[in-house]
Scaffold this active site. Structure first.
Site, short mmCIF file in Angstrom:
data_model
loop_
_atom_site.label_atom_id
_atom_site.label_comp_id
_atom_site.label_asym_id
_atom_site.label_seq_id
_atom_site.Cartn_x
_atom_site.Cartn_y
_atom_site.Cartn_z
N ASP A 231 -75.85 -9.38 -99.12
CA ASP A 231 -74.56 -9.99 -98.78
C ASP A 231 -74.75 -11.36 -98.14
O ASP A 231 -73.78 -12.06 -97.85
CB ASP A 231 -73.72 -9.06 -97.89
CG ASP A 231 -74.38 -8.74 -96.57
OD1 ASP A 231 -75.55 -9.12 -96.36
OD2 ASP A 231 -73.72 -8.07 -95.73
N SER A 232 -76.01 -11.77 -97.99
CA SER A 232 -76.29 -13.16 -97.61
C SER A 232 -75.72 -14.12 -98.65
O SER A 232 -75.62 -15.33 -98.40
CB SER A 232 -77.81 -13.38 -97.46
OG SER A 232 -78.49 -12.90 -98.61
N ASP B 52 -76.20 -4.76 -101.56
CA ASP B 52 -75.71 -4.57 -100.19
C ASP B 52 -74.28 -4.05 -100.20
O ASP B 52 -73.43 -4.54 -100.97
CB ASP B 52 -75.70 -5.92 -99.45
CG ASP B 52 -76.87 -6.06 -98.51
OD1 ASP B 52 -77.50 -5.04 -98.14
OD2 ASP B 52 -77.17 -7.21 -98.12
N LYS C 50 -77.79 -0.81 -100.10
CA LYS C 50 -78.35 -1.01 -98.76
C LYS C 50 -77.19 -1.10 -97.77
O LYS C 50 -76.15 -1.69 -98.08
CB LYS C 50 -79.18 -2.29 -98.69
CG LYS C 50 -79.70 -2.58 -97.27
CD LYS C 50 -80.78 -3.65 -97.26
CE LYS C 50 -80.28 -5.07 -97.27
NZ LYS C 50 -79.37 -5.43 -96.16
N GLU D 237 -76.28 -1.47 -93.35
CA GLU D 237 -76.82 -1.80 -92.03
C GLU D 237 -76.46 -0.74 -91.00
O GLU D 237 -75.38 -0.15 -91.06
CB GLU D 237 -76.26 -3.16 -91.57
CG GLU D 237 -76.68 -4.30 -92.48
CD GLU D 237 -76.17 -5.66 -91.98
OE1 GLU D 237 -75.62 -5.75 -90.86
OE2 GLU D 237 -76.35 -6.64 -92.74
N GLU E 109 -85.32 -6.24 -89.74
CA GLU E 109 -85.10 -7.70 -89.66
C GLU E 109 -85.14 -8.21 -88.23
O GLU E 109 -84.56 -7.60 -87.31
CB GLU E 109 -83.73 -8.03 -90.28
CG GLU E 109 -83.40 -9.52 -90.16
CD GLU E 109 -82.21 -9.98 -90.99
OE1 GLU E 109 -81.60 -9.16 -91.70
OE2 GLU E 109 -81.90 -11.19 -90.93
O1 KIV Z 1 -78.29 -9.96 -97.18
C1 KIV Z 1 -79.51 -10.12 -97.29
O2 KIV Z 1 -79.99 -11.02 -97.99
C2 KIV Z 1 -80.37 -9.24 -96.55
C3 KIV Z 1 -81.82 -9.61 -96.47
C4 KIV Z 1 -81.98 -10.76 -95.56
C5 KIV Z 1 -82.67 -8.46 -96.07
O3 KIV Z 1 -79.94 -8.27 -96.01
#
Ligand code: KIV
Length: 289
Positions: A66-67, A105, A135, A137, A204
């Site tokens: 989600d970056s 994510d 994924k 969090e 992280e």
């Molecule tokens: O969103 C993302 O790119 C991430 C990575 C930095 C692990 O969660």
């Protein structure tokens, strides 16, 4: 949804040349034996079909992080990222890859409400994209949700330590685990996520000592980012690693300086257009003599 049926007649898409078996969640989990991972797991972020094609031969896992909120959409954080964004980019990355496991994510607000909400959203992501894992969090508080998903056929990558979706609680993106209490909490989070069935865990932005303790003490492979070389694998945001941003966090190693190279290419192009030196005969359609 197949990776091998792209219509190349109408686009620049290069067909995936090597049909084969994709890396699976169990095979990633199995890389760590008796607390050790012989060959570190390689993970990078990818948000587009073409980047996925370029990275796939080199990676065990591609993360549609989600970056992308900041990297692709210029958003101030990952908080505004939507399910539609994750699904569109996730599908593109699956289409552009054939070997790596693709994980997507879960965006902020799509899983925290209840395990049932998480299941519905994770299933939607998997159906829309063809990805093999999601994924999410969070540590102890998310463990029941991770168990709920994994028991219902959804492989989950955990994410503990610095969790960017919690930026408003954490107060920033600084490294975590500086106090004993915080360090102990991160270890408890990783253990809880591991015991809930996550097949690997992103760790992280933590003090190196914590990363080493977590990597040694948890049975799932720990994928570090700003963590430690002792982790079972590493992940970076690809655009950071390629040097597309002038400013990157301390934990990023730049393997190229693409920002400068793109600037140079654009500047040469602009000069050639303005001086009528582009296009030349090579780039022009003319009747055959
Ligand atoms: O969103 C993302 O790119 C991430 C990575 C930095 C692990 O969660």
């Amino acid at each position: 949804m197949s990776t091998f049926t792209m219509d190349t007649s109408t686009s620049r898409a290069t067909p995936s040349p090597v049909p084969g078996k994709r890396t699976t969640a169990p095979s990633i989990r199995a890389r760590k034996v008796d607390g050790k991972t012989e060959q570190p797991i390689v993970m990078l972020t990818a948000y587009t079909m073409r980047m996925a094609q370029l990275l796939d031969p080199h990676c065990d896992m591609l993360l549609v992080g989600d970056s992308l909120g900041q990297v692709i959409y210029g958003l101030p954080s990952t908080i505004p990222v939507t399910m539609d964004m994750m699904c569109a980019h996730g599908a593109a990355v699956v289409r552009g890859s054939w070997h790596a496991l693709v994980a997507v994510d879960m965006p902020f607000g799509s899983y925290e409400g209840s395990p049932e909400q998480a299941f519905e959203c994770a299933a939607h992501i998997m159906k829309q994209t063809g990805c093999a894992a999601v994924k999410l969090e969070g540590g102890e508080a998310m463990a029941p949700t991770i168990r709920f998903l994994t028991e219902r056929g959804i492989p989950v990558i955990g994410h503990v330590g610095l969790t960017p979706q919690a930026v408003n609680i954490l107060g920033g993106y600084g490294a975590r685990g500086k106090s004993d209490a915080e360090a102990e909490k991160i270890v408890r989070d990783a253990v809880a996520v591991d015991q809930a069935g996550a097949f690997s865990i992103v760790l992280e932005g933590v003090m190196e000592t914590i990363a080493t303790e977590v990597a040694r003490g948890v049975s799932a492979p720990i994928i570090g980012i700003g963590a430690s070389v002792d982790c079972d694998g590493q992940v970076l945001v690809t655009e950071d690693m390629l040097g597309l941003f002038e400013r990157t966090p301390r934990f990023v190693k730049r393997y190229d300086d693409l920002a400068a190279r793109i600037g140079e290419a654009a500047s040469t192009y602009a000069a050639e257009v303005r001086e009528r030196r582009f296009p030349t005969a090579d780039q022009t359609y003319r009747p055959k003599p």
